[in-house]
Write an enzyme that holds these catalytic residues in place. Structure first.
Site: not given
Length: 418
Positions: A221, A305, A357, A360, A376, A379, A386
């Protein structure tokens, strides 16, 4: 310093190795003559082609004319070479062309033909990427000069390590490593700082660079506060070379602006500015090479990315985006992975890596940039923004590979390497 561009072919891979060379004052004068002859041939050929292409464009396509008149033939390389080189250098006006190897001037015509083709393919939609402008006339004031010597010029590497270039002489090369095979061409480059380089094109066997398979994959990232956060929780500190050199660059640019235009003092000040910028670019390139080498050596698969760098560079963070150099780093990772038998995966730029997330799979929605940690709601796992994005990029890379197992790693368009 050594660099090379990588291009993949069915039979092998072409690499471009770059070395620093030192020219004597007399050799600098002879090199300037070669650069000047190349510029004259380019401009003469462009002056013959450009008006004819513009005239033909006003008539429209042959199938759908929009005006009356005869189409003018565009001279090809063979005709241009005979007119602008063979015949021209026998005249008094162009007699100085004898100071340049014939192969360099013929290669100039081929380069011009390639520039026209890139422009026309770009207009027709046959070439990907941004639109390519038509070739322009070259100026003697251009700060970067090049001349490509082909095998027909009979250049050679001597036993004492010097490089013999026709019409220039035996130049001293700083060999940082051996060439893997016999070069097919060599290009002499003078950069904006007044430094000279030679660039060799060599053909290599891809099997020579394949590394043994390793377990593990990595997601990247990219960011600004930290250059990259990896899926394993580690991160790469952003060196911010441009920000650190801003004070020096500001002083050099201020000195340049105070010099009289056209004076020798202004030219010396311009070289100081160019050297300061080159130091920043060289340090950034070295940083990208080191980390792309490490990531592709230690991991079998690397995922990153696909960023819209061009769009991000138009915003308020433009200077920081350019300072990070994400696009160059991704290109380095891409071609090095291809050379070493690794897999490099590009994740689509619209993939919501910061919204999902990684524990989950719940999608929480977009978040402003100042939110660096979040919990989250499904969960109740607390995430570093990051790090969570890096893990999601790695998982998406795994999913892409699983859905397309037959897709081989593809090299990038090319990048410099130490």
């Amino acid at each position: 310093m050594l660099g090379h561009n990588a291009h993949s072919y069915d039979a092998g891979m072409q690499l471009r190795f770059q070395y620093r060379v030192t020219l004597t004052p007399a050799q600098r004068i002879r090199a300037a003559r070669v650069f000047g002859c190349r510029r004259v041939v380019w401009n003469d050929a462009l002056a013959m082609q450009k008006p004819r292409k513009a005239s033909n464009k006003l008539l429209g396509s042959p199938k759908d004319r929009i005006a009356e008149g005869p189409y003018q033939s565009i001279p090809k390389n063979a005709q241009l070479g005979k007119t602008l080189i063979t015949v021209a250098k026998k005249t008094e006006e162009r007699g100085f062309l004898s100071d340049c190897p014939v192969g360099v001037m013929q290669q100039t015509l081929r380069d011009l033909d390639t520039a026209w083709k890139a422009h026309e393919d770009s207009k027709a939609g046959k070439r990907k990427g941004p639109k390519v402008a038509p070739p322009k006339f070259k100026s003697r004031k251009d700060n970067r000069q090049t001349a490509r010597f082909t095998r027909s010029d009979r250049w050679s590497i001597l036993e004492n390590g010097k490089l013999r270039l026709p019409k220039i002489g035996d130049v001293r090369v700083t060999w940082t490593r051996d060439l893997p095979s016999e070069p097919s061409s060599v290009t002499l480059v003078k950069d904006r700082c007044g430094r000279y380089w030679v660039s060799f094109v060599v053909e290599t066997d891809p099997a020579d660079d394949i590394l043994p398979p390793v377990d593990g994959d990595q997601g990247i990232d990219l960011g600004l506060a930290r250059f990259a956060v990896l899926a394993d929780g580690s991160h790469i500190v952003s060196p911010k070379y441009l920000r650190r050199a801003e004070k020096k660059l500001k002083k050099r640019q201020r000195d340049l602006s105070r010099k009289k235009k056209g004076s020798n003092n202004r030219d010396r000040a311009r070289i100081k500015v160019a050297r300061a910028h080159a130091a920043v670019a060289d340090a950034r390139r070295n940083f990208h090479h080191q980390w792309s080498h490490r990531l592709t050596r230690e991991n079998q698969t690397v995922a990153a990315e696909t960023l819209n760098v061009r769009g991000l560079a138009r915003g308020r963070l433009a200077k920081s985006v350019h300072d990070a150099g994400w696009a160059q780093f991704v290109r380095f990772c891409e071609y090095k992975a291809a050379r070493r038998g690794r897999t490099f995966v590009k994740v689509a730029r619209d993939y919501p890596s910061s919204q999902i997330c990684s524990a989950c799979g719940h999608r929480d929605g977009p978040k402003p940039l100042h939110v660096r940690t979040w919990t989250c709601p499904n969960c109740h796992t607390r995430h570093d923004r990051d790090w969570n994005a890096g893990r999601n990029v790695r998982d998406e890379g795994r999913r892409i590979l699983t859905s397309d197992k037959t897709a081989p790693p593809t090299p990038g368009p090319g990048a410099l390497r130490r």
